[in-house]
Design a protein around this motif. Structure first.
Motif, PDB file in Angstrom:
ATOM      1  N   LEU A  84     -51.572  46.515  18.231  1.00 38.84           N
ATOM      2  CA  LEU A  84     -50.802  47.420  17.386  1.00 38.84           C
ATOM      3  C   LEU A  84     -49.661  46.649  16.733  1.00 38.84           C
ATOM      4  O   LEU A  84     -48.867  46.005  17.406  1.00 38.84           O
ATOM      5  N   SER A  85     -49.589  46.689  15.424  1.00 37.88           N
ATOM      6  CA  SER A  85     -48.552  45.974  14.692  1.00 37.88           C
ATOM      7  C   SER A  85     -47.410  46.915  14.336  1.00 37.88           C
ATOM      8  O   SER A  85     -47.551  48.134  14.380  1.00 37.88           O
ATOM      9  N   ASN A  86     -46.286  46.332  13.967  1.00 39.25           N
ATOM     10  CA  ASN A  86     -45.156  47.131  13.532  1.00 39.25           C
ATOM     11  C   ASN A  86     -45.451  47.760  12.177  1.00 39.25           C
ATOM     12  O   ASN A  86     -46.305  47.282  11.427  1.00 39.25           O
ATOM     13  N   ALA A  87     -44.742  48.814  11.865  1.00 38.64           N
ATOM     14  CA  ALA A  87     -44.926  49.477  10.572  1.00 38.64           C
ATOM     15  C   ALA A  87     -44.564  48.524   9.440  1.00 38.64           C
ATOM     16  O   ALA A  87     -43.655  47.696   9.552  1.00 38.64           O
TER      17      ALA A  87
ATOM     18  N   ASP B 134     -61.015  45.618   4.228  1.00 42.20           N
ATOM     19  CA  ASP B 134     -61.816  46.363   5.192  1.00 42.20           C
ATOM     20  C   ASP B 134     -61.149  46.297   6.556  1.00 42.20           C
ATOM     21  O   ASP B 134     -60.549  45.286   6.925  1.00 42.20           O
ATOM     22  N   ASN B 135     -61.250  47.392   7.309  1.00 44.22           N
ATOM     23  CA  ASN B 135     -60.663  47.466   8.648  1.00 44.22           C
ATOM     24  C   ASN B 135     -59.155  47.179   8.633  1.00 44.22           C
ATOM     25  O   ASN B 135     -58.607  46.587   9.563  1.00 44.22           O
ATOM     26  N   SER B 136     -58.491  47.590   7.573  1.00 45.44           N
ATOM     27  CA  SER B 136     -57.042  47.400   7.499  1.00 45.44           C
ATOM     28  C   SER B 136     -56.352  48.170   8.619  1.00 45.44           C
ATOM     29  O   SER B 136     -56.727  49.311   8.931  1.00 45.44           O
ATOM     30  N   ILE B 137     -55.354  47.549   9.224  1.00 40.67           N
ATOM     31  CA  ILE B 137     -54.625  48.232  10.304  1.00 40.67           C
ATOM     32  C   ILE B 137     -53.703  49.313   9.755  1.00 40.67           C
ATOM     33  O   ILE B 137     -53.118  50.079  10.525  1.00 40.67           O
ATOM     34  N   TYR B 138     -53.563  49.377   8.430  1.00 43.47           N
ATOM     35  CA  TYR B 138     -52.632  50.338   7.839  1.00 43.47           C
ATOM     36  C   TYR B 138     -53.291  51.653   7.424  1.00 43.47           C
ATOM     37  O   TYR B 138     -52.685  52.472   6.735  1.00 43.47           O
ATOM     38  N   VAL B 139     -54.536  51.863   7.836  1.00 43.63           N
ATOM     39  CA  VAL B 139     -55.162  53.186   7.767  1.00 43.63           C
ATOM     40  C   VAL B 139     -55.789  53.445   9.128  1.00 43.63           C
ATOM     41  O   VAL B 139     -56.184  52.507   9.828  1.00 43.63           O
TER      42      VAL B 139
ATOM     43  N   GLU C 273     -47.339  53.213   8.407  1.00 47.37           N
ATOM     44  CA  GLU C 273     -47.612  53.073   9.831  1.00 47.37           C
ATOM     45  C   GLU C 273     -48.865  52.232  10.078  1.00 47.37           C
ATOM     46  O   GLU C 273     -49.868  52.363   9.383  1.00 47.37           O
ATOM     47  N   ALA C 274     -48.781  51.363  11.077  1.00 49.61           N
ATOM     48  CA  ALA C 274     -49.937  50.573  11.496  1.00 49.61           C
ATOM     49  C   ALA C 274     -50.661  51.300  12.621  1.00 49.61           C
ATOM     50  O   ALA C 274     -50.065  52.075  13.363  1.00 49.61           O
ATOM     51  N   HIS C 275     -51.958  51.046  12.751  1.00 52.30           N
ATOM     52  CA  HIS C 275     -52.782  51.708  13.757  1.00 52.30           C
ATOM     53  C   HIS C 275     -53.602  50.685  14.520  1.00 52.30           C
ATOM     54  O   HIS C 275     -53.996  49.644  13.985  1.00 52.30           O
ATOM     55  N   LYS C 276     -53.850  50.979  15.784  1.00 56.40           N
ATOM     56  CA  LYS C 276     -54.625  50.063  16.618  1.00 56.40           C
ATOM     57  C   LYS C 276     -56.086  50.121  16.199  1.00 56.40           C
ATOM     58  O   LYS C 276     -56.707  51.170  16.149  1.00 56.40           O
TER      59      LYS C 276
ATOM     60  N   HIS D 195     -50.834  56.857   6.827  1.00 58.99           N
ATOM     61  CA  HIS D 195     -49.668  57.551   7.373  1.00 58.99           C
ATOM     62  C   HIS D 195     -48.421  56.822   6.866  1.00 58.99           C
ATOM     63  O   HIS D 195     -48.234  55.640   7.149  1.00 58.99           O
ATOM     64  N   ALA D 196     -47.594  57.506   6.119  1.00 64.08           N
ATOM     65  CA  ALA D 196     -46.423  56.852   5.529  1.00 64.08           C
ATOM     66  C   ALA D 196     -45.227  57.790   5.538  1.00 64.08           C
ATOM     67  O   ALA D 196     -45.378  59.017   5.574  1.00 64.08           O
ATOM     68  N   LYS D 197     -44.041  57.182   5.502  1.00 60.33           N
ATOM     69  CA  LYS D 197     -42.799  57.937   5.394  1.00 60.33           C
ATOM     70  C   LYS D 197     -41.952  57.326   4.279  1.00 60.33           C
ATOM     71  O   LYS D 197     -41.814  56.112   4.196  1.00 60.33           O
TER      72      LYS D 197
END
Length: 321
Positions: free
Chosen positions: A243-246, A294-299, A234-237, A306-308
């Motif tokens: 906000l990017s797509n997962a 650093d500052n990755s949108i994926y955390v 999951e991507a986060h703002k 957050h992952a599935k």
């Protein structure tokens, strides 16, 4: 005429045949044996048998006849059909009994933990598996001390499945980048579909590429995926970003168990062929450099990943003849 000494003694009851500590005296042996018989009767009963107060009274009476350390050992020894009393409390769906018995144990032994892992797999109970922390310390001894040093809360893993042969595992991996930068290899375990799975993030030593990989633990029942698994991250703002797509990663079957037969003996090829279908081969793919940015949108803002994981299993895992 037969004398009294010639008379054949009656066969002892089943509970009297159970192994007892060699060093214990006869009185202590009797206490151990009686306590074990009582505990076995309690954990062998179906759900709803006996009232909580009667179970509590019976267990307390057993505990009172033995030193605390010996009663703890009794509960953690595989002395009931090859398993511990705690195993049977889980398998027979006696959660209150399990919790009460576990209260007499300060720390599970490694053998008891292994038995509890099997019990959770048998009942496909990932919630209990996670709550008892049966998937962390046994397979990644470095992670628990690291999390304590970082003040990092435990990871969260939830499993859901609408069909018998497929499931979705949701992960909340705390301080993901910080822990992975420190160890370069992280693994967490969970139970789904009556198997014990692991999800691993690591640095491939040869290619120097970050990878994700899933597989079955060594003590798990076998399984075979019917198609590639999908890992959705999951991507986060973040500040000043949209906000990017997962991020969707297809985890493909690795070919490490299919070496060229010409380099192996016939017996080795047969062993590999049997192994390939007795345990699930690892399923893996590359992650990309975002893992360490650093500052990755994926955390998220707290550093949590957050992952599935979505996976479907084959209904027929028999190899072609």
């Amino acid at each position: 005429m037969a004398t009294k000494s010639d008379e054949v003694a009656p066969a002892p009851p089943l509970c009297d045949l159970i192994y007892l500590p060699v060093s214990a005296d006869s009185v202590q042996c009797k206490h151990w044996n009686n306590a074990l018989c009582c505990i076995r009767d309690i954990v062998s009963q179906p759900p709803g048998f006996g009232t909580p107060s009667s179970v509590t009274s019976a267990v307390n009476a057993c505990a009172a006849t033995l030193p605390a350390a010996e009663f703890s050992d009794l509960l953690q020894t595989r002395n009931i059909e090859g398993h511990t009393a705690l195993y049977w409390a889980i398998v027979n769906n006696r959660p209150e009994t399990f919790s009460f018995l576990a209260g007499f144990i300060s720390q599970f032994s490694s053998d008891c933990s292994s038995d509890l892992r099997l019990a959770c797999m048998t009942t496909s109970d990932n919630e209990l598996f996670t709550r008892l922390n049966l998937g962390g310390n046994s397979n990644d001894p470095k992670d628990e001390p690291l999390r304590r040093s970082l003040g990092c809360p435990a990871d969260e893993i939830q499993v859901a499945g609408s069909e018998p042969n497929q499931f979705v595992a949701s992960f909340r991996i705390r301080m993901f980048q910080k822990r992975l930068r420190t160890t370069q290899d992280m693994r967490c375990e969970f139970i789904a579909g009556g198997r014990i799975w692991w999800l691993r993030f690591y640095m491939a030593r040869i290619k120097k590429i970050w990878c994700a990989e899933i597989g079955l633990s060594g003590d798990s029942l076998p399984a075979r995926p019917s198609s590639d698994a999908v890992l959705l991250i999951e991507a986060h703002k973040q500040k000043n970003s949209r906000l990017s797509n997962a991020l969707q990663i297809s985890l493909e079957l690795a070919d490490r168990y299919k070496p060229e037969p010409k380099h192996l003996s016939v017996a080795h090829v047969r062993a590999l062929h049997k192994f390939e279908y007795s345990t699930a081969p690892e399923i893996c793919n590359e992650l990309g450099d975002w893992v360490m940015h650093d500052n990755s949108i994926y955390v998220d803002n707290e550093g949590t990943l957050h992952a599935k994981l979505k996976i479907k299993l084959s209904l027929f895992a028999t190899p072609d003849k």
